[in-house]
Design an enzyme around this catalytic site. Structure first.
Site, PDB file in Angstrom:
ATOM      1  N   GLY A 135     -42.994  42.350 -22.800  1.00 53.84           N
ATOM      2  CA  GLY A 135     -42.001  43.271 -23.315  1.00 53.84           C
ATOM      3  C   GLY A 135     -40.570  42.733 -23.720  1.00 53.84           C
ATOM      4  NE  ARG A 174     -43.839  36.834 -16.567  1.00 53.05           N
ATOM      5  CZ  ARG A 174     -44.024  38.342 -16.708  1.00 53.05           C
ATOM      6  NH1 ARG A 174     -44.324  38.945 -15.657  1.00 53.05           N
ATOM      7  NH2 ARG A 174     -43.945  38.770 -17.991  1.00 53.05           N
TER       8      ARG A 174
END
Ligand code: 3PG
Length: 381
Positions: A360, A42
């Site tokens: 998610g 990330r």
């Protein structure tokens, strides 16, 4: 892609960034082990937007959350990022010291503020907290696709207060994921890990959409429990999600066997054979065979979350799954911080059709075709 994002503006459309203070929302919620970043996927993916802003003379104020069992501070992220980009760290998001530090910034400077979630206003989507943040900047950029499924102040309220844009990573995620909004069939959805609260509702939703929903990781333990099995000292949600209502779904597939650890060693057992001192830490041998069979007969695979507890050393079956997906002709989309923590060590990340930075948010986007953070950018002031 154009249809999904219409109404929101790209940072490339911002007129002049020179000398502007830019509040850049990133998702730097990365796994941390022993005070060090365990996987920086990330972080690496966030760098192009930071550089884009720097090169145009903006003063870049990075905001992010981190909500790891091992870290509630972004300091390990700062220590990692500073090796790649010169920046400073503020131990608070809004206090006088932080305001002064931002005041003193020169064009091209970068500062990382401490974890947003240390303020309860963040998760409560409190407009007063958003107001305090907005005073730190002239414009806002959301490059945190991976958390844009949350209705939090830094994602939902800031676009009401500042001219707002999406960043380069956000755009890349939407561009790639919008191609799989109508997946080819058979569609296999594999969900592992231990984020019960986020993922159990998604299992229920995807039972309507996918041909096979394979549940692994600690998530499967909740299903075994409602089947009436002893779970020993295995991780459970502790909540009642009424999972018994879904046990008869033909497309719900639970591991046929599991790997447990107890005082005598590591064993493979049927879920019905788990004993009071066992801790389930991975799927078993038969389960792995069945999962690979499903992989080989699917045309689209969406995978999020490791099969086993990799932080306790149970990563081999997850790696086996990654290899099986790569070898299969199915189109594959993979995501989730813990998933990359396992597979990035093997440099497999470029082998999937798309590796998302999101977990998610990825699942919610593919399910509903948008995210609250994207809608907020469309409805900005
Ligand atoms: C993630 O890791 O999926 C995102 O950073 C969101 O984190 P959260 O589930 O704690 O909101």
């Amino acid at each position: 892609m154009e249809e999904i994002i219409r109404g929101a503006k790209s940072i490339k459309e911002a007129e002049s960034l020179k000398g502007k203070r830019v509040l850049l929302r990133l998702d730097l919620n990365v796994p941390v082990l022993n005070g060090k970043v365990e996987d920086d996927f990330r972080i690496r993916k966030s760098i192009p937007t930071i550089n884009y802003l720097k090169e145009r003379g903006a003063k870049v104020v990075i905001i992010s959350h981190i909500w790891e069992d091992e870290s509630k501070t972004l300091k390990p992220v700062y220590d990692h990022l500073v090796e790649k980009i010169p920046l400073t760290f503020a131990q608070d998001c809004i206090n006088k010291e932080t305001q002064d530090a931002i005041e003193k910034m020169q064009e091209g400077d970068v500062i990382l503020l401490e974890n947003l979630r240390l303020y309860e206003g963040e998760t409560k989507n409190d407009i007063n907290f958003a107001n305090e943040l907005s005073r730190l900047a002239d414009i806002y950029v959301n490059d945190a696709f991976a958390v844009s499924h949350r209705e939090h102040a830094s994602l939902i309220s800031l676009p009401k207060l500042l001219p707002s844009y999406y960043g380069l990573l956000f755009e890349d995620e939407i561009k790639n994921l919008s191609t799989v909004l109508n997946p080819s069939k058979p569609f296999l959805f594999i969900l592992g890990g231990a984020k019960f609260e986020t993922k159990i509702p998604l299992i229920i939703e995807y039972l309507e959409k996918a041909d096979y929903v394979y549940v692994a990781g600690a998530l499967a333990n909740d299903f075994f429990k409602v089947q009436g099995y002893e779970m020993g000292i295995s991780k459970l949600s502790g909540k009642d999600y009424k999972l018994e209502d879904y046990l008869d779904r033909k497309n719900l597939i639970l591991p046929k066997d599991v790997t447990v650890k107890n005082k005598d060693g590591i064993f493979v057992k049927k879920p019905s054979e788990v004993e009071s001192d066992d801790m389930i830490l991975d799927i078993g041998v038969e389960a792995m065979i069945e999962l690979k069979e499903l992989v080989s007969k699917s045309k689209f695979i969406l995978w999020n979350g490791p099969l086993g507890d990799y932080k306790k050393g149970f990563r081999d079956r997850t790696i086996d799954l990654a290899k099986a997906i790569i070898d299969s002709p199915a189109k594959s989309v993979v995501g989730g911080g813990d998933t990359f923590a396992v597979i990035s060590k093997l440099k497999l990340e470029d082998e999937f059709d798309f590796m998302s930075t999101a977990g998610g948010a990825l699942l919610e986007f593919i399910y509903s075709g948008t995210l609250p953070g994207l809608e907020a950018l469309k409805n900005q002031a």
